[in-house]
Design an enzyme around this catalytic site. Structure first.
Site, PDB file in Angstrom:
ATOM      1  N   ARG A 272       4.280  -4.276   7.199  1.00  0.00           N
ATOM      2  CA  ARG A 272       5.331  -5.300   7.276  1.00  0.00           C
ATOM      3  C   ARG A 272       6.454  -4.848   8.185  1.00  0.00           C
ATOM      4  NH1 ARG A 272       7.224  -5.785   1.474  1.00  0.00           N
ATOM      5  NH2 ARG A 272       8.563  -7.392   2.368  1.00  0.00           N
TER       6      ARG A 272
ATOM      7  N   GLY B  39       0.773  -1.229   0.000  1.00  0.00           N
ATOM      8  CA  GLY B  39       0.000   0.000   0.000  1.00  0.00           C
ATOM      9  C   GLY B  39       0.804   1.279   0.000  1.00  0.00           C
ATOM     10  N   THR B  40       2.112   1.205   0.250  1.00  0.00           N
ATOM     11  CA  THR B  40       2.932   2.419   0.208  1.00  0.00           C
ATOM     12  C   THR B  40       3.598   2.616  -1.140  1.00  0.00           C
ATOM     13  OG1 THR B  40       4.888   1.260   1.061  1.00  0.00           O
ATOM     14  CG2 THR B  40       3.414   2.284   2.683  1.00  0.00           C
ATOM     15  N   GLY B  41       3.358   1.696  -2.064  1.00  0.00           N
ATOM     16  CA  GLY B  41       4.002   1.768  -3.367  1.00  0.00           C
ATOM     17  C   GLY B  41       3.358   2.778  -4.297  1.00  0.00           C
TER      18      GLY B  41
ATOM     19  N   LYS C  64       4.881 -13.275 -14.273  1.00  0.00           N
ATOM     20  CA  LYS C  64       3.472 -12.971 -13.982  1.00  0.00           C
ATOM     21  C   LYS C  64       2.580 -14.153 -14.340  1.00  0.00           C
ATOM     22  CE  LYS C  64       3.730  -7.936 -14.253  1.00  0.00           C
ATOM     23  NZ  LYS C  64       3.297  -6.704 -14.932  1.00  0.00           N
TER      24      LYS C  64
END
Length: 314
Positions: free
Chosen positions: A37, A13-15, A140
């Site tokens: 984390r 979420g901080t990316g 992926k």
């Protein structure tokens, strides 16, 4: 009676995209959880972002990829998991983080939608991609295979070209700012490319999570007015600044020759540019049964047109 909205856990979420998805989730009224984390360590910038999310109504939940039980516990709190980790986290051993998350979701058994870390070119269309850049797509697809074998409900997001990386610089490599005098044009500059504002990527992503039309499908972000050739993009900028740029066309042969002698990550980037601007890999196929187009599904999203996006750089 209005259907209750899903509870959402965002991993990463901080990316770059992750923080936008947190914002979009909160704005859409979802009960939003963000994984905290312990590996954050002394990264004060990330901590401040997380604390800001908390002030805005998000819940911070501790969990680590090195602690399977903590991941399972975090997943059990929610209905939907979104993992917008950056592309760098899908290289070498770091692909294991996504696979560990898949294992946690499988064990938890309660998730009704998982959106893994993709947000770029659809990897299922890139089986013939150039080396070494194809590693991005191959890894992926490994994650996709794990998701589908575990029978985890999912949605894949193909966001195409992030505008801040591909439009603001008129698709020039090695800079994030518009060129002032000379602009490199790939081939004849007439290949169709899709540019999407990163905030719109987040908005469309969050729209999909409670939508049965997107279950177990790929959602392509192809807002019609943002499907542009490089020439059209450059023309928009020239009109804004009132100045013509000197165009330097580079053939596909010369472009591929530039791969020689580059570092690995640079070779990956050049390979991706080749597929986008010479082969038209974002637009050279029709969306089939397994896909949906976001701007058609959600016409209420007033997406940013590239002319308005470029005005930020005047």
């Amino acid at each position: 009676m209005e259907k209750s909205k899903s509870k959402v856990l965002i991993v990463g979420g901080t990316g770059y995209i992750g923080k936008r998805i947190v914002k979009a989730c909160l704005e859409e009224g979802h009960e939003t959880y963000v994984l905290l984390r312990p590996e954050i360590g002394m990264d004060i910038d990330k901590l401040q972002i997380l604390l800001k999310f908390k002030e805005e109504g998000a819940h911070l939940v501790e969990g680590s990829f090195s602690d399977h039980r903590s991941l399972v516990a975090a997943v059990k709190l929610v209905d939907v998991v979104i993992c917008p980790m950056s592309g760098a986290h899908l290289r070498s051993h770091n692909i294991l983080m996504q696979l560990k998350l898949v294992d946690a979701i499988k064990e938890a058994g309660n998730v009704k939608r998982f959106i893994p870390s993709e947000f770029g070119i659809d990897p299922s269309t890139m089986e013939n991609a150039l080396e070494p850049g194809r590693v991005t797509f191959d890894e992926k697809m490994i994650v996709r295979k794990a998701i589908e074998e575990a029978q985890i409900p999912h949605t894949y997001i193909s966001a195409n070209c992030f505008a801040a990386y591909f439009a603001a610089n008129l698709s020039q490599m090695g800079t994030l700012l518009p060129p002032k005098d000379n602009v490199v044009i790939y081939g004849d500059g007439n290949v169709k490319v899709v540019f999407v504002d990163e905030d719109d990527v987040a908005k469309y992503t969050v729209k999909t999570i409670d939508d049965p039309r997107t279950l177990n499908k790929t959602v392509y972000l192809r807002p019609s007015e943002n499907i542009l050739t490089q020439n059209e993009l450059v023309d928009k900028w020239e009109k804004l600044v009132g100045k013509k740029l000197n165009k330097i066309n580079i053939s596909s042969t010369d472009f591929l020759a530039s791969l020689k002698g580059l570092e690995f990550n640079e070779q990956v980037a050049v390979g991706h540019f080749y597929h986008i601007f010479y082969e038209g890999c974002l637009t050279n196929f029709e969306i089939g049964e397994g896909g949906e187009e976001a701007s058609q599904l959600y016409p209420d999203v007033n997406y940013t047109r590239m002319n308005d996006f470029l005005k930020r750089y005047l």
